[in-house]
Write a protein that holds these residues in place. Structure first.
Motif, PDB file in Angstrom:
ATOM      1  N   GLY A  42       1.080  -1.375   0.127  1.00 39.60           N
ATOM      2  CA  GLY A  42       0.094   0.020  -0.313  1.00 39.60           C
ATOM      3  C   GLY A  42       0.761   1.317  -0.017  1.00 39.60           C
ATOM      4  N   ASP A  43       2.429   1.068  -0.304  1.00 42.34           N
ATOM      5  CA  ASP A  43       2.842   2.004  -0.579  1.00 42.34           C
ATOM      6  C   ASP A  43       3.503   2.643  -1.771  1.00 42.34           C
ATOM      7  OD1 ASP A  43       4.196   2.785   2.168  1.00 42.34           O
ATOM      8  OD2 ASP A  43       5.373   1.407   1.848  1.00 42.34           O
ATOM      9  N   LEU A  44       2.455   2.772  -2.460  1.00 43.65           N
ATOM     10  CA  LEU A  44       2.302   3.170  -3.905  1.00 43.65           C
ATOM     11  C   LEU A  44       1.030   3.771  -4.209  1.00 43.65           C
ATOM     12  CD1 LEU A  44       3.775   0.647  -6.090  1.00 43.65           C
ATOM     13  CD2 LEU A  44       4.789   3.079  -4.489  1.00 43.65           C
ATOM     14  N   GLY A  45       0.769   5.034  -4.874  1.00 43.15           N
ATOM     15  CA  GLY A  45      -0.300   5.587  -5.802  1.00 43.15           C
ATOM     16  C   GLY A  45      -1.550   4.692  -5.855  1.00 43.15           C
ATOM     17  N   CYS A  46      -0.511   4.422  -7.106  1.00 40.53           N
ATOM     18  CA  CYS A  46      -1.593   3.085  -7.692  1.00 40.53           C
ATOM     19  C   CYS A  46      -2.037   1.944  -6.653  1.00 40.53           C
ATOM     20  CB  CYS A  46      -0.733   2.895  -8.408  1.00 40.53           C
ATOM     21  SG  CYS A  46       0.904   2.038  -8.488  1.00 40.53           S
ATOM     22  N   TYR A  47      -2.112   1.383  -5.692  1.00 39.20           N
ATOM     23  CA  TYR A  47      -1.891   0.454  -5.093  1.00 39.20           C
ATOM     24  C   TYR A  47      -2.654   1.243  -3.250  1.00 39.20           C
ATOM     25  CZ  TYR A  47       0.577  -2.892  -7.692  1.00 39.20           C
ATOM     26  OH  TYR A  47       0.505  -3.668  -8.446  1.00 39.20           O
ATOM     27  N   GLY A  48      -4.114   2.491  -3.424  1.00 35.99           N
ATOM     28  CA  GLY A  48      -4.123   3.378  -2.289  1.00 35.99           C
ATOM     29  C   GLY A  48      -3.360   4.206  -1.544  1.00 35.99           C
ATOM     30  N   GLN A  49      -2.294   3.888  -1.734  1.00 34.93           N
ATOM     31  CA  GLN A  49      -1.503   4.687  -1.243  1.00 34.93           C
ATOM     32  C   GLN A  49      -2.496   6.706  -1.304  1.00 34.93           C
ATOM     33  OE1 GLN A  49       0.520   6.813   1.728  1.00 34.93           O
ATOM     34  NE2 GLN A  49       0.880   5.211   1.193  1.00 34.93           N
ATOM     35  N   LYS A  50      -2.771   7.638   0.271  1.00 32.56           N
ATOM     36  CA  LYS A  50      -3.073   8.403   0.357  1.00 32.56           C
ATOM     37  C   LYS A  50      -1.994   9.315   0.652  1.00 32.56           C
ATOM     38  CE  LYS A  50      -6.603   6.835  -0.867  1.00 32.56           C
ATOM     39  NZ  LYS A  50      -8.008   6.474  -2.219  1.00 32.56           N
ATOM     40  N   VAL A  51      -0.945   9.843   1.348  1.00 31.45           N
ATOM     41  CA  VAL A  51      -0.400  10.298   1.092  1.00 31.45           C
ATOM     42  C   VAL A  51       0.761  11.134   1.332  1.00 31.45           C
ATOM     43  CG1 VAL A  51       0.434  10.974   3.818  1.00 31.45           C
ATOM     44  CG2 VAL A  51      -1.818   9.870   4.204  1.00 31.45           C
ATOM     45  N   ILE A  52       1.949   9.566   0.373  1.00 34.33           N
ATOM     46  CA  ILE A  52       2.845  10.121   0.178  1.00 34.33           C
ATOM     47  C   ILE A  52       2.555   9.514  -1.174  1.00 34.33           C
ATOM     48  CG2 ILE A  52       5.466   9.185  -0.524  1.00 34.33           C
ATOM     49  CD1 ILE A  52       4.690   6.475   1.940  1.00 34.33           C
ATOM     50  N   GLN A  53       3.524  10.376  -2.313  1.00 33.02           N
ATOM     51  CA  GLN A  53       2.977  11.289  -3.062  1.00 33.02           C
ATOM     52  C   GLN A  53       3.911  10.067  -4.430  1.00 33.02           C
ATOM     53  OE1 GLN A  53       0.828  13.676  -4.444  1.00 33.02           O
ATOM     54  NE2 GLN A  53       0.239  12.674  -1.971  1.00 33.02           N
ATOM     55  N   THR A  54       3.829   9.483  -5.359  1.00 34.71           N
ATOM     56  CA  THR A  54       4.204   8.202  -6.667  1.00 34.71           C
ATOM     57  C   THR A  54       4.007   8.493  -7.943  1.00 34.71           C
ATOM     58  OG1 THR A  54       2.446   6.855  -5.508  1.00 34.71           O
ATOM     59  CG2 THR A  54       5.059   6.940  -4.092  1.00 34.71           C
ATOM     60  N   PRO A  55       3.755  10.089  -7.680  1.00 33.58           N
ATOM     61  CA  PRO A  55       3.336  10.083  -9.402  1.00 33.58           C
ATOM     62  C   PRO A  55       4.367   8.966 -10.242  1.00 33.58           C
ATOM     63  CG  PRO A  55       4.618  12.461  -8.789  1.00 33.58           C
ATOM     64  CD  PRO A  55       4.656  10.926  -7.886  1.00 33.58           C
ATOM     65  N   PHE A 316       0.838   5.810   7.998  1.00 35.07           N
ATOM     66  CA  PHE A 316       1.031   6.322   6.552  1.00 35.07           C
ATOM     67  C   PHE A 316       0.106   4.764   5.392  1.00 35.07           C
ATOM     68  CE2 PHE A 316       4.911   7.623   7.078  1.00 35.07           C
ATOM     69  CZ  PHE A 316       4.703   9.400   6.323  1.00 35.07           C
ATOM     70  N   ASP A 317      -0.132   3.655   5.882  1.00 34.43           N
ATOM     71  CA  ASP A 317      -1.068   2.579   6.277  1.00 34.43           C
ATOM     72  C   ASP A 317      -0.423   2.093   5.243  1.00 34.43           C
ATOM     73  OD1 ASP A 317      -2.658   0.568   6.619  1.00 34.43           O
ATOM     74  OD2 ASP A 317      -3.748   1.475   5.265  1.00 34.43           O
ATOM     75  N   PRO A 318       0.764   1.571   5.329  1.00 37.80           N
ATOM     76  CA  PRO A 318       1.685   0.534   4.327  1.00 37.80           C
ATOM     77  C   PRO A 318       1.302  -0.340   3.393  1.00 37.80           C
ATOM     78  CG  PRO A 318       2.983   0.640   5.907  1.00 37.80           C
ATOM     79  CD  PRO A 318       1.811   1.626   6.530  1.00 37.80           C
ATOM     80  N   ASN A 319       0.726  -1.075   4.310  1.00 35.78           N
ATOM     81  CA  ASN A 319       0.138  -2.728   4.054  1.00 35.78           C
ATOM     82  C   ASN A 319      -1.331  -2.006   3.558  1.00 35.78           C
ATOM     83  OD1 ASN A 319      -0.557  -1.911   6.186  1.00 35.78           O
ATOM     84  ND2 ASN A 319      -0.449  -4.284   7.376  1.00 35.78           N
ATOM     85  N   GLY A 320      -1.694  -1.242   3.430  1.00 39.03           N
ATOM     86  CA  GLY A 320      -3.126  -1.133   2.488  1.00 39.03           C
ATOM     87  C   GLY A 320      -4.345  -2.149   3.681  1.00 39.03           C
ATOM     88  N   PRO A 321      -4.762  -3.279   2.785  1.00 42.42           N
ATOM     89  CA  PRO A 321      -5.543  -3.357   3.094  1.00 42.42           C
ATOM     90  C   PRO A 321      -5.063  -5.121   4.060  1.00 42.42           C
ATOM     91  CG  PRO A 321      -5.759  -4.647   0.654  1.00 42.42           C
ATOM     92  CD  PRO A 321      -5.083  -3.040   0.758  1.00 42.42           C
ATOM     93  N   LEU A 322      -4.468  -4.541   3.677  1.00 44.62           N
ATOM     94  CA  LEU A 322      -3.147  -6.949   4.288  1.00 44.62           C
ATOM     95  C   LEU A 322      -3.229  -6.509   6.092  1.00 44.62           C
ATOM     96  CD1 LEU A 322      -1.363  -7.082   1.103  1.00 44.62           C
ATOM     97  CD2 LEU A 322      -3.497  -7.678   1.133  1.00 44.62           C
ATOM     98  N   GLN A 323      -3.302  -7.208   6.313  1.00 43.41           N
ATOM     99  CA  GLN A 323      -2.851  -7.976   7.471  1.00 43.41           C
ATOM    100  C   GLN A 323      -1.051  -8.349   7.568  1.00 43.41           C
ATOM    101  OE1 GLN A 323      -2.936 -11.155  10.984  1.00 43.41           O
ATOM    102  NE2 GLN A 323      -4.945 -12.154   9.425  1.00 43.41           N
ATOM    103  N   GLY A 324      -0.004  -8.304   8.012  1.00 46.12           N
ATOM    104  CA  GLY A 324       0.826  -8.382   8.855  1.00 46.12           C
ATOM    105  C   GLY A 324       2.033  -7.196   7.723  1.00 46.12           C
ATOM    106  N   ILE A 325       3.606  -6.960   8.623  1.00 45.28           N
ATOM    107  CA  ILE A 325       4.152  -6.685   7.738  1.00 45.28           C
ATOM    108  C   ILE A 325       5.232  -7.547   7.656  1.00 45.28           C
ATOM    109  CG2 ILE A 325       3.452  -4.245   8.388  1.00 45.28           C
ATOM    110  CD1 ILE A 325       5.511  -4.578  10.624  1.00 45.28           C
ATOM    111  N   LYS A 326       6.255  -6.566   7.605  1.00 45.98           N
ATOM    112  CA  LYS A 326       7.989  -7.520   7.344  1.00 45.98           C
ATOM    113  C   LYS A 326       7.938  -8.282   8.182  1.00 45.98           C
ATOM    114  CE  LYS A 326      12.752  -6.274   6.906  1.00 45.98           C
ATOM    115  NZ  LYS A 326      13.295  -5.984   7.041  1.00 45.98           N
ATOM    116  N   ARG A 327       8.218  -9.264   8.364  1.00 49.30           N
ATOM    117  CA  ARG A 327       8.385 -11.003   8.710  1.00 49.30           C
ATOM    118  C   ARG A 327       7.454 -11.877   9.077  1.00 49.30           C
ATOM    119  NH1 ARG A 327      13.133  -7.321   9.880  1.00 49.30           N
ATOM    120  NH2 ARG A 327      14.890  -8.742  10.157  1.00 49.30           N
TER     121      ARG A 327
END
Length: 478
Positions: A42-55, A316-327
């Motif tokens: 969820g870190d990219l705009g095309c995957y739903g990111q709303k705060v960080i800019q990734t044009p 930033f909600d970097p995993n978007g709709p997903l559960q869990g992060i690295k590891r």
């Protein structure tokens, strides 16, 4: 190495007789695999990111194809990269974790065949820029012994934590930089990390310059090229986090400088936006050189997002709709962005739900090159998907992962289901319908014992024992 020369000779003969792959007389495409480090789904705009800019990455997706079910090789860096390079999943590939002390177990062996080695038999010039993590200069895993013609960057993953290191590797030589580093008290992962007290040379910027130079040099030749651009953004400098509280190292905060955020949050966002602009720079260069239509660029991340820089994940909600992060082996730890860009070949503005993972890069790249990969792979080409030929696209029966930290865990993805067993071999199996429950919030194992049994067999059968990677006191069920 003698073994590599023998394998290359065999591959050359096989490549000349291959029926599939590049059509007779067709031009072999250049290939660039850009790998971010710890970038979330969820870190990219095309995957739903709303705060960080990734044009620019959003534009790349709009001009190409966005994968919605693309998976990393593992949930941490070294084993994930081993899967990418060898086309073998975690039950088969040699490097299955991040080593603490014995770095030989985190190095590819001479008998491990990489995608770069296979592409070399098809006439490709192969360049690696960035983070390797699969072998040091004095062992068989060194990239110049694994099919790459040139290398610039970090060999050791802990060295790669520091964006302002005292040196980088250029081939087998250390290139001294102008930074000054305060070291940590103890070594980890074969290297004593730290943070810079004098910051001049930012490694990411050097990587982008080297990548651009490689492309320029190869464009002037008649040979196709493969560039593996393994960026370190947005991985944290873990030592800087522990020693000074902020591991998000970036020269400036850019458009986030005036935000009412912590420095860690500003740094995390600025790193991703900086990387975004540099990916755009690479795409612009390909167009300027008039080789864009003969170049496949694929962008992804080695695993899910981290929480190691001291930044606020909730912002930033970097995993978007997903559960869990690295590891984690939940979706948030292994489902990652996957963007393919190849003007004139990959349909612009397309989205695919084809289930693919890092191990498939071996079969994909070699099919496009008209080469033949080695046998005993866990790799299916997704080239038909890239070329909008769904009737030709083969599919995995399942995808498999295993992880040796935090008590260990295994996972398998098949059909619409995802099963996770924690700890490996002996734990209870959780089951999720990820098509209907992408956040893995409803464990349906108790309602489907027959599916749990199927998943359990997949996990048991997929694990090939490796003496370097064992769970103490446990053995796999057979």
């Amino acid at each position: 190495m003698i073994r590599n020369r023998i394998v290359c000779s065999i591959f050359t003969v096989m490549a000349l007789t291959v029926i599939g792959g590049t059509a007779a007389g067709a031009e072999k495409p250049n290939m660039i695999f850009i790998l971010a480090d710890d970038l979330g789904y969820g870190d990219l705009g095309c995957y739903g990111q709303k705060v960080i800019q990734t044009p620019r990455l959003d534009q790349m997706a709009a001009e190409g194809m966005r994968f919605t079910q693309f998976y990393a090789g593992n949930t941490v860096c070294a084993p994930s990269r081993s899967v990418l390079m060898t086309g073998q999943h975690m039950g088969h590939t040699f490097v299955r974790g991040n080593a603490n002390t014995d770095m030989s177990i985190q190095a590819l062996r001479d008998e491990d065949v990489t995608v770069a080695e296979v592409l070399k038999t098809a006439g490709y010039t192969n360049g690696l820029v960035g983070k390797w993590g699969l072998g040091e200069v004095d062992n068989e895993g060194f990239p110049l012994q694994q099919g790459f013609d040139s290398f610039f960057g970090y060999l050791n993953q802990v060295h790669a934590h520091n964006y302002y290191p005292e040196f980088l590797w250029s081939g087998d030589q250390k290139l001294k930089l102008r930074n000054k580093v305060k070291r940590n008290d103890k070594s980890y992962g074969g290297f004593t990390g730290g943070y810079a007290t004098k910051r001049i040379d930012y490694s990411h910027d050097l990587f982008v310059e080297q990548a651009a130079d490689f492309i320029n040099q190869q464009q002037a030749t008649d040979d196709p090229f493969f560039l593996y651009l393994a960026l370190t953004i947005p991985h944290a400098n873990n030592e800087a986090t522990r020693m000074m509280g902020n591991g998000a190292e970036v020269p400036d905060y850019g458009i986030y400088a005036d935000r009412d955020w912590s420095d860690q949050d500003k740094g995390q966002a600025a790193m991703i936006t900086r990387m975004d602009g540099d990916v755009g720079r690479i795409l612009d260069q390909l167009r300027k050189l008039k080789i864009a239509e003969n170049t496949l660029v694929f962008f992804s991340s080695d695993n899910g997002p981290h929480d190691e820089a001291g930044h606020n994940l909730d912002r930033f909600d970097p995993n978007g709709p997903l559960q869990g992060i690295k590891r984690a082996l939940y979706e948030g730890g292994i489902r990652v962005p996957g963007i393919a860009w190849w003007p004139g070949t990959v349909p612009a503005g397309s989205t695919t739900d084809h289930i693919a993972y890092f191990g498939d890069w071996m079969a994909t790249a070699t099919e496009l090159a008209g080469a033949t990969p080695p046998g005993d792979l866990d790799s299916i080409s997704f080239a038909p998907t890239l070329m909008a030929q769904p009737d030709r696209q083969k599919r995995h029966e399942f995808l498999y992962w295993e992880f040796y930290e935090q008590g260990s865990r295994q996972a398998v993805r098949f059909d619409q289901f995802k099963a996770i067993r924690q700890p490996m071999f002996t734990g209870e199996v959780e089951l999720y319908d990820v098509d209907q429950d992408i956040s893995e919030s409803n464990n349906i194992a108790a309602d489907h014992p027959e599916i749990v049994a199927k998943a359990t067999k997949m996990m048991d059968d997929s694990h090939q024992p490796n003496p370097n990677w064992e769970i103490r006191g446990r053995a796999p069920k057979r």
